[in-house]
Scaffold this motif. Structure first.
Motif, PDB file in Angstrom:
ATOM      1  N   THR A 146     -48.583  -9.212  92.728  1.00 34.83           N
ATOM      2  CA  THR A 146     -49.802  -9.174  93.543  1.00 34.83           C
ATOM      3  C   THR A 146     -49.742  -7.950  94.442  1.00 34.83           C
ATOM      4  N   ASP A 147     -50.829  -7.678  95.152  1.00 37.39           N
ATOM      5  CA  ASP A 147     -50.729  -6.605  96.136  1.00 37.39           C
ATOM      6  C   ASP A 147     -50.848  -7.153  97.551  1.00 37.39           C
ATOM      7  N   ILE A 148     -50.446  -8.436  97.727  1.00 43.14           N
ATOM      8  CA  ILE A 148     -50.392  -8.958  99.098  1.00 43.14           C
ATOM      9  C   ILE A 148     -48.993  -8.727  99.668  1.00 43.14           C
ATOM     10  N   LYS A 149     -48.953  -8.604 100.990  1.00 43.98           N
ATOM     11  CA  LYS A 149     -47.671  -8.308 101.635  1.00 43.98           C
ATOM     12  C   LYS A 149     -46.945  -9.604 101.937  1.00 43.98           C
ATOM     13  N   PRO A 150     -45.711  -9.766 101.426  1.00 42.16           N
ATOM     14  CA  PRO A 150     -44.973 -10.986 101.725  1.00 42.16           C
ATOM     15  C   PRO A 150     -44.108 -10.844 102.973  1.00 42.16           C
ATOM     16  N   ALA A 151     -43.867 -11.995 103.609  1.00 42.12           N
ATOM     17  CA  ALA A 151     -42.885 -12.070 104.695  1.00 42.12           C
ATOM     18  C   ALA A 151     -41.885 -13.135 104.294  1.00 42.12           C
ATOM     19  N   ALA A 152     -40.602 -12.807 104.378  1.00 45.72           N
ATOM     20  CA  ALA A 152     -39.572 -13.771 103.987  1.00 45.72           C
ATOM     21  C   ALA A 152     -39.007 -14.437 105.236  1.00 45.72           C
ATOM     22  N   HIS A 153     -39.034 -15.784 105.270  1.00 44.23           N
ATOM     23  CA  HIS A 153     -38.379 -16.491 106.381  1.00 44.23           C
ATOM     24  C   HIS A 153     -36.868 -16.401 106.180  1.00 44.23           C
ATOM     25  N   LEU A 154     -36.149 -16.360 107.289  1.00 45.77           N
ATOM     26  CA  LEU A 154     -34.678 -16.301 107.220  1.00 45.77           C
ATOM     27  C   LEU A 154     -34.120 -17.018 108.440  1.00 45.77           C
ATOM     28  N   THR A 155     -33.078 -17.823 108.238  1.00 50.31           N
ATOM     29  CA  THR A 155     -32.452 -18.524 109.373  1.00 50.31           C
ATOM     30  C   THR A 155     -30.986 -18.123 109.516  1.00 50.31           C
ATOM     31  N   CYS A 156     -30.400 -18.556 110.628  1.00 48.56           N
ATOM     32  CA  CYS A 156     -28.977 -18.257 110.914  1.00 48.56           C
ATOM     33  C   CYS A 156     -28.059 -19.343 110.373  1.00 48.56           C
ATOM     34  N   VAL A 157     -28.631 -20.431 109.833  1.00 49.49           N
ATOM     35  CA  VAL A 157     -27.849 -21.638 109.546  1.00 49.49           C
ATOM     36  C   VAL A 157     -26.896 -21.451 108.364  1.00 49.49           C
ATOM     37  N   ALA A 158     -25.677 -21.956 108.552  1.00 46.72           N
ATOM     38  CA  ALA A 158     -24.696 -22.098 107.461  1.00 46.72           C
ATOM     39  C   ALA A 158     -24.402 -20.804 106.719  1.00 46.72           C
ATOM     40  N   ALA A 159     -24.402 -19.692 107.412  1.00 53.68           N
ATOM     41  CA  ALA A 159     -24.066 -18.419 106.760  1.00 53.68           C
ATOM     42  C   ALA A 159     -23.421 -17.483 107.772  1.00 53.68           C
ATOM     43  N   SER A 160     -22.476 -16.671 107.301  1.00 59.57           N
ATOM     44  CA  SER A 160     -21.861 -15.683 108.189  1.00 59.57           C
ATOM     45  C   SER A 160     -22.842 -14.520 108.390  1.00 59.57           C
ATOM     46  N   ARG A 161     -22.532 -13.689 109.370  1.00 63.50           N
ATOM     47  CA  ARG A 161     -23.379 -12.501 109.594  1.00 63.50           C
ATOM     48  C   ARG A 161     -23.430 -11.628 108.352  1.00 63.50           C
ATOM     49  N   GLU A 162     -22.271 -11.490 107.700  1.00 65.17           N
ATOM     50  CA  GLU A 162     -22.223 -10.632 106.510  1.00 65.17           C
ATOM     51  C   GLU A 162     -23.157 -11.170 105.432  1.00 65.17           C
ATOM     52  N   GLU A 163     -23.149 -12.492 105.257  1.00 64.63           N
ATOM     53  CA  GLU A 163     -24.023 -13.088 104.228  1.00 64.63           C
ATOM     54  C   GLU A 163     -25.493 -12.892 104.587  1.00 64.63           C
ATOM     55  N   VAL A 164     -25.819 -13.117 105.850  1.00 66.20           N
ATOM     56  CA  VAL A 164     -27.216 -12.942 106.267  1.00 66.20           C
ATOM     57  C   VAL A 164     -27.614 -11.467 106.127  1.00 66.20           C
ATOM     58  N   ASP A 165     -26.723 -10.582 106.565  1.00 64.08           N
ATOM     59  CA  ASP A 165     -27.037  -9.144 106.480  1.00 64.08           C
ATOM     60  C   ASP A 165     -27.271  -8.717 105.029  1.00 64.08           C
ATOM     61  N   GLU A 166     -26.510  -9.323 104.117  1.00 61.21           N
ATOM     62  CA  GLU A 166     -26.664  -8.988 102.706  1.00 61.21           C
ATOM     63  C   GLU A 166     -28.044  -9.420 102.208  1.00 61.21           C
ATOM     64  N   VAL A 167     -28.458 -10.627 102.635  1.00 64.67           N
ATOM     65  CA  VAL A 167     -29.803 -11.098 102.254  1.00 64.67           C
ATOM     66  C   VAL A 167     -30.849 -10.114 102.778  1.00 64.67           C
ATOM     67  N   VAL A 168     -30.667  -9.681 104.021  1.00 67.63           N
ATOM     68  CA  VAL A 168     -31.630  -8.756 104.628  1.00 67.63           C
ATOM     69  C   VAL A 168     -31.677  -7.445 103.826  1.00 67.63           C
ATOM     70  N   ARG A 169     -30.511  -6.935 103.467  1.00 63.81           N
ATOM     71  CA  ARG A 169     -30.474  -5.677 102.692  1.00 63.81           C
ATOM     72  C   ARG A 169     -31.167  -5.856 101.332  1.00 63.81           C
ATOM     73  N   GLN A 170     -30.904  -7.015 100.703  1.00 62.14           N
ATOM     74  CA  GLN A 170     -31.538  -7.261  99.399  1.00 62.14           C
ATOM     75  C   GLN A 170     -33.065  -7.301  99.539  1.00 62.14           C
ATOM     76  N   TYR A 171     -33.537  -7.889 100.654  1.00 57.03           N
ATOM     77  CA  TYR A 171     -34.990  -7.901 100.858  1.00 57.03           C
ATOM     78  C   TYR A 171     -35.524  -6.475 100.976  1.00 57.03           C
ATOM     79  N   TRP A 172     -34.840  -5.650 101.750  1.00 55.64           N
ATOM     80  CA  TRP A 172     -35.317  -4.279 101.934  1.00 55.64           C
ATOM     81  C   TRP A 172     -35.369  -3.556 100.583  1.00 55.64           C
ATOM     82  N   GLN A 173     -34.286  -3.759  99.806  1.00 53.58           N
ATOM     83  CA  GLN A 173     -34.239  -3.098  98.484  1.00 53.58           C
ATOM     84  C   GLN A 173     -35.355  -3.599  97.568  1.00 53.58           C
TER      85      GLN A 173
END
Ligand code: FAD
Length: 304
Positions: free
Chosen positions: A74-101
């Motif tokens: 589609t050409d709509i802009k998505p926003a991904a929800h993300l929480t701090c629960v049950a994950a280390s900073r490294e794991e969360v940061d990796e998710v964030v990087r994957q979203y950017w990519q």
């Protein structure tokens, strides 16, 4: 595509913008109904659509896949929800990087509910982000995302006071949040007063009202009591006696939501966030009332 889904309101002049929230599907059947909803709502040209993140990070893959498919098809802009629960900073940061990519440029940053369930104390993951404010700072350090956050017009259930909630919201804004989306509410006064108090506290980001169409009153009332949203007696009365009568319930739900959003329009509100529950019909009808019309030019919003 220009983000100009602006049409006329009840007063005939005020433009409105809408965004829609979906949850990631658990089965192929649920995926089909989600995409039916996205395809129906996309031609209304939402400002963005957001995809939730399951408690405890349980939907990490499904949230990512849903957001990635929205970008691809589609050409709509998505926003991904993300929480701090049950994950280390490294794991969360990796998710964030994957979203950017993957091309995602907007994250809804949340602390998340305690792993032990609502009503228990939030214990951060050892080595994880301990609060939404920390998460926002972490995301900001990775890339220049647009960051939305939560707000609670009737205060968060864990919060001692509305002042504490406003301080928490201010801290999120100072950390880099650019928009707040509220928990749902049924009395507009709660929202309007909250926005006034937020502005008086120096919070000047947009605070979008979260609107939930009441498809199932009993379920909504149960969720509201956990989420700290009050359910007025008049609302219970409107749905009383309709447990077995789905079609009348849907008409009442549309009338209630229409009344709510049109009253907010009359109070100058221009942005609305709809909790769609992955269903389009009611939200589509309410958007129609708000003056939004589909734009099928080229049909580019609709996957074939
Ligand atoms: P915060 O805004 O960080 O905190 C909520 C309140 O708790 C604060 O306002 C403050 O009063 C108090 N508080 C928190 N930390 C402190 C502190 N250190 N000191 C003092 N007070 C503090 N949950 C999901 O699991 N997945 C989702 O996708 C999801 N999407 C949501 C979208 C929206 C728009 C909203 C409103 C909620 C969503 N939630 C989601 C629910 C949310 O995760 C829960 O309400 C959770 O309990 C709080 O997370 P938060 O980011 O809202 O918390």
């Amino acid at each position: 595509m220009s983000a100009e889904p602006l049409r006329l309101s009840r007063s005939g002049h005020q433009p409105v913008r809408v965004s829609f929230e979906f949850f990631p599907p658990k089965s192929p059947e649920m995926e089909a109904s989600l995409w039916e909803a996205i395809n129906r709502l996309a031609p209304l040209r939402p400002n963005f659509v957001s995809v939730t993140y399951g408690a405890g990070g349980s939907t990490r893959e499904r949230t990512h896949n849903t957001v990635a498919r929205i970008i691809k098809e589609t050409d709509i802009k998505p926003a991904a929800h993300l929480t701090c629960v049950a994950a280390s900073r490294e794991e969360v940061d990796e998710v964030v990087r994957q979203y950017w990519q993957a091309g995602v440029r907007h994250i809804v940053a949340l602390r998340g509910d305690p792993s032990g369930g609502l009503g228990t104390r939030f214990e951060p993951h050892p080595g994880g982000y301990a609060s939404s404010t920390q998460l926002i700072k972490g995301i900001r350090a990775i890339a220049d995302f647009e960051i939305s956050v939560s707000a609670y017009p009737e205060k968060h259930p864990e919060s001692l006071s509305l002042e504490q909630d406003l301080d928490a919201l201010k801290a999120k804004v100072d950390a880099g949040a650019t928009r707040a989306i509220t928990q749902f509410f049924f009395e507009n006064e709660h929202y309007l007063r909250f926005v006034d108090r937020a502005q008086a506290s120096g919070i000047h980001i947009p605070i979008l009202p979260g609107i939930v169409p009441v498809l199932n009153f009993n379920q909504t009332a149960k969720f509201a009591s956990q989420a700290g949203a009050s359910v007025p007696q008049w609302l219970a009365e409107r749905f009383a006696g309709l447990d077995q009568d789905v079609s009348t319930r849907r008409l009442i739900a549309a009338a209630v939501a229409a009344e709510q959003v049109l009253d907010l329009v009359d109070h100058g509100v221009e942005d609305f966030h709809f909790y769609t529950m992955n269903r389009a019909d009611l939200v589509y009808a309410i958007c129609h009332l708000l003056g939004l019309r589909p734009n099928y030019q080229g049909g580019s919003h609709v996957i074939q």
